[in-house]
Design a protein around this motif. Structure first.
Motif, PDB file in Angstrom:
ATOM      1  N   PRO A 204     -36.472 -11.228   0.023  1.00 35.72           N
ATOM      2  CA  PRO A 204     -35.340 -11.352  -0.862  1.00 35.72           C
ATOM      3  C   PRO A 204     -34.676 -12.718  -1.300  1.00 35.72           C
ATOM      4  N   ARG A 205     -34.237 -12.908  -2.529  1.00 35.06           N
ATOM      5  CA  ARG A 205     -33.737 -14.170  -2.981  1.00 35.06           C
ATOM      6  C   ARG A 205     -32.297 -14.189  -3.388  1.00 35.06           C
ATOM      7  N   SER A 206     -31.557 -15.162  -3.347  1.00 37.88           N
ATOM      8  CA  SER A 206     -30.174 -15.143  -3.902  1.00 37.88           C
ATOM      9  C   SER A 206     -30.322 -15.107  -5.272  1.00 37.88           C
ATOM     10  N   HIS A 207     -29.406 -14.078  -6.003  1.00 35.88           N
ATOM     11  CA  HIS A 207     -29.420 -14.092  -7.311  1.00 35.88           C
ATOM     12  C   HIS A 207     -28.740 -15.413  -8.208  1.00 35.88           C
ATOM     13  N   ARG A 208     -28.172 -16.444  -7.228  1.00 36.58           N
ATOM     14  CA  ARG A 208     -27.822 -17.722  -7.684  1.00 36.58           C
ATOM     15  C   ARG A 208     -28.767 -18.654  -7.452  1.00 36.58           C
ATOM     16  N   ASP A 209     -28.887 -19.714  -8.203  1.00 36.53           N
ATOM     17  CA  ASP A 209     -29.813 -20.802  -8.046  1.00 36.53           C
ATOM     18  C   ASP A 209     -29.436 -21.606  -6.785  1.00 36.53           C
ATOM     19  N   PRO A 210     -30.433 -21.526  -5.658  1.00 35.57           N
ATOM     20  CA  PRO A 210     -29.707 -22.406  -4.627  1.00 35.57           C
ATOM     21  C   PRO A 210     -29.979 -23.804  -4.911  1.00 35.57           C
ATOM     22  N   ASP A 211     -30.535 -24.364  -5.848  1.00 37.39           N
ATOM     23  CA  ASP A 211     -30.269 -25.832  -6.077  1.00 37.39           C
ATOM     24  C   ASP A 211     -29.262 -26.167  -6.983  1.00 37.39           C
ATOM     25  N   GLU A 212     -28.642 -25.141  -7.872  1.00 36.40           N
ATOM     26  CA  GLU A 212     -27.367 -25.346  -8.371  1.00 36.40           C
ATOM     27  C   GLU A 212     -26.223 -25.276  -7.318  1.00 36.40           C
ATOM     28  N   LEU A 213     -26.279 -24.369  -6.239  1.00 31.02           N
ATOM     29  CA  LEU A 213     -25.321 -24.273  -5.315  1.00 31.02           C
ATOM     30  C   LEU A 213     -25.462 -25.431  -4.333  1.00 31.02           C
ATOM     31  N   TRP A 214     -26.739 -26.066  -4.153  1.00 29.90           N
ATOM     32  CA  TRP A 214     -26.460 -27.238  -3.417  1.00 29.90           C
ATOM     33  C   TRP A 214     -25.770 -28.493  -4.076  1.00 29.90           C
ATOM     34  N   GLY A 215     -25.828 -28.164  -5.527  1.00 30.19           N
ATOM     35  CA  GLY A 215     -25.145 -29.177  -6.365  1.00 30.19           C
ATOM     36  C   GLY A 215     -23.771 -29.038  -6.013  1.00 30.19           C
TER      37      GLY A 215
ATOM     38  N   ASP B 145     -34.204 -26.839   3.994  1.00 37.03           N
ATOM     39  CA  ASP B 145     -34.062 -25.976   4.822  1.00 37.03           C
ATOM     40  C   ASP B 145     -32.367 -25.240   4.592  1.00 37.03           C
ATOM     41  N   TRP B 146     -31.547 -25.938   4.148  1.00 35.55           N
ATOM     42  CA  TRP B 146     -30.277 -25.638   4.075  1.00 35.55           C
ATOM     43  C   TRP B 146     -30.111 -25.077   2.625  1.00 35.55           C
ATOM     44  N   ARG B 147     -30.999 -25.250   1.759  1.00 38.11           N
ATOM     45  CA  ARG B 147     -31.030 -24.539   0.403  1.00 38.11           C
ATOM     46  C   ARG B 147     -31.743 -23.236   0.476  1.00 38.11           C
ATOM     47  N   THR B 148     -32.744 -23.279   1.694  1.00 36.18           N
ATOM     48  CA  THR B 148     -33.610 -22.304   1.314  1.00 36.18           C
ATOM     49  C   THR B 148     -33.371 -20.762   2.306  1.00 36.18           C
ATOM     50  N   MET B 149     -32.750 -21.254   3.771  1.00 30.17           N
ATOM     51  CA  MET B 149     -32.777 -20.243   4.772  1.00 30.17           C
ATOM     52  C   MET B 149     -31.654 -19.295   4.366  1.00 30.17           C
ATOM     53  N   PRO B 150     -31.760 -18.041   5.083  1.00 31.42           N
ATOM     54  CA  PRO B 150     -30.830 -16.995   5.071  1.00 31.42           C
ATOM     55  C   PRO B 150     -29.647 -17.543   6.248  1.00 31.42           C
ATOM     56  N   CYS B 151     -28.698 -16.562   6.089  1.00 33.33           N
ATOM     57  CA  CYS B 151     -27.534 -16.684   7.239  1.00 33.33           C
ATOM     58  C   CYS B 151     -27.753 -15.563   8.313  1.00 33.33           C
ATOM     59  N   THR B 152     -28.517 -14.647   7.920  1.00 35.42           N
ATOM     60  CA  THR B 152     -28.955 -13.581   8.860  1.00 35.42           C
ATOM     61  C   THR B 152     -30.332 -12.799   8.629  1.00 35.42           C
TER      62      THR B 152
ATOM     63  N   TYR C 153     -31.077 -13.589   2.501  1.00 36.23           N
ATOM     64  CA  TYR C 153     -32.137 -13.825   1.704  1.00 36.23           C
ATOM     65  C   TYR C 153     -32.412 -15.292   1.483  1.00 36.23           C
ATOM     66  N   ILE C 154     -33.389 -15.521   0.843  1.00 33.30           N
ATOM     67  CA  ILE C 154     -33.516 -17.033   0.533  1.00 33.30           C
ATOM     68  C   ILE C 154     -32.474 -17.400  -0.166  1.00 33.30           C
ATOM     69  N   GLY C 155     -31.733 -18.781   0.097  1.00 34.60           N
ATOM     70  CA  GLY C 155     -30.619 -19.322  -0.504  1.00 34.60           C
ATOM     71  C   GLY C 155     -29.428 -18.803  -0.076  1.00 34.60           C
ATOM     72  N   GLY C 156     -29.405 -17.709   0.883  1.00 39.80           N
ATOM     73  CA  GLY C 156     -28.023 -17.218   1.436  1.00 39.80           C
ATOM     74  C   GLY C 156     -27.476 -18.194   2.218  1.00 39.80           C
ATOM     75  N   LEU C 157     -27.886 -19.195   2.973  1.00 40.88           N
ATOM     76  CA  LEU C 157     -26.962 -20.073   3.719  1.00 40.88           C
ATOM     77  C   LEU C 157     -26.397 -20.948   2.880  1.00 40.88           C
ATOM     78  N   VAL C 158     -26.918 -21.684   1.821  1.00 44.70           N
ATOM     79  CA  VAL C 158     -26.203 -22.540   0.922  1.00 44.70           C
ATOM     80  C   VAL C 158     -25.133 -21.766   0.111  1.00 44.70           C
ATOM     81  N   GLU C 159     -25.349 -20.511  -0.127  1.00 47.69           N
ATOM     82  CA  GLU C 159     -24.380 -19.543  -0.842  1.00 47.69           C
ATOM     83  C   GLU C 159     -23.360 -19.303  -0.277  1.00 47.69           C
ATOM     84  N   HIS C 160     -23.550 -18.914   1.174  1.00 46.17           N
ATOM     85  CA  HIS C 160     -22.593 -18.948   2.142  1.00 46.17           C
ATOM     86  C   HIS C 160     -21.557 -19.905   2.340  1.00 46.17           C
TER      87      HIS C 160
END
Length: 291
Positions: free
Chosen positions: A102-113, A143-150, A157-164
């Motif tokens: 599963p992947r974040s509905h938000r763009d991880p690269d945008e969240l990294w910004g 990996d910060w942009r990619t990994m989940p939190c749990t 999901y992919i991008g969960g870590l940066v979203e959180h």
């Protein structure tokens, strides 16, 4: 037959899909006959499954984390869809492993910004240099942009870590405005890096798996080490480094041997902000543990 999203199963329908095996247990029926209890997953969700016929034979053909092509029929048990498997085989060459995650509905690269923007708002030179050392590490940032939190709780999901990360940082910013006596730079810096240990605690396969480091140490200890090393390289003064690590170490509550009253105000604020953001997300996604 095309792979079916696991969240749109209908009882009685035939089932065929390439999925990841998240759980595999050999059990015995009341009659003493072996069967396999599985959890199958793809990017849309997960479903319990059972293999009744030739369970021991099929058990030798795959392991947890493998990609398999499953054929069977959808049933319903306790109001939830389940799959009775009639056949399965390895399918690693049919679907890329990450396509089943599963992947974040938000763009991880945008969240990294957003992370980089928030880091720029930290005025303390030492803390800012520490953040630059962390965000400037290309492998860590990837990996910060990619990994989940749990693996199965909040932000799984992919991008969960940066979203959180962005979510918690946003919460503490609002809290610092309401309580101006808080050290806003310390609190924001701690929020941005509090879960960075997840970047090394997980690896991506067909399912989210713990690395050896993640299994043996956990993300708290890994994150402490990552941040402490970056702080030393950035020349962060010893007291400031201790304050930052104190806040990070408290983000799940009192560390072993410490009473709740031992938390500094920024550590307490981060602890509560983290619990709030993770708890709300877990509730929105459905019941599950908050790790």
């Amino acid at each position: 037959m095309n792979p079916s999203p696991l969240r749109s199963l209908e009882a009685g329908a035939p089932f065929e899909a390439v999925v990841a095996v998240r759980r595999k247990e050999r059990r015995l029926s009341r009659q003493g006959k072996p069967f396999l209890a599985l959890t199958l997953a793809d990017a849309s969700g997960s479903v319990p499954a059972v293999v009744f016929d030739e369970a021991d034979y099929f058990a030798t053909r795959f392991e947890v984390g493998d990609r398999v092509r499953v054929t069977g029929r959808v049933t319903e048990r306790d109001g939830r869809a389940s799959v009775v498997v009639t056949h399965l085989r390895p399918a690693a060459d049919e679907v890329a492993a990450e396509d089943l995650l599963p992947r974040s509905h938000r763009d991880p690269d945008e969240l990294w910004g957003f992370v980089l923007h928030l880091a720029d708002e930290v005025g303390d030179p030492g803390l800012r240099a520490t953040l630059e050392a962390l965000t400037g590490d290309a492998a860590l940032a990837r990996d910060w942009r990619t990994m989940p939190c749990t693996r199965s709780g909040h932000h799984a999901y992919i991008g969960g870590l940066v979203e959180h990360t962005v979510g918690v940082a946003s919460v503490v910013q609002a809290l610092a405005v309401w309580h101006p006596r808080l050290d806003a730079d310390l609190l924001l810096a701690a929020a941005l890096v509090h879960d960075v240990g997840h970047a090394r605690a997980f690896r991506l396969g067909a399912t989210f798996e713990l690395t050896d480091e993640g299994r043996l140490l956990g993300h708290l200890a890994i994150g402490h080490e990552i941040v402490a090393d970056a702080a030393r390289r950035a020349g962060l003064p010893a007291l400031r480094r201790a304050e930052l690590l104190h806040a990070i170490d408290w983000h799940h509550g009192p560390p072993p041997g410490q009473a709740p009253g031992a938390a500094g105000p920024e550590a307490l604020a981060l602890w509560r902000a983290n619990a709030l953001e993770a708890g709300v997300k877990a509730r929105l996604e459905g019941p599950g543990p908050v790790d």
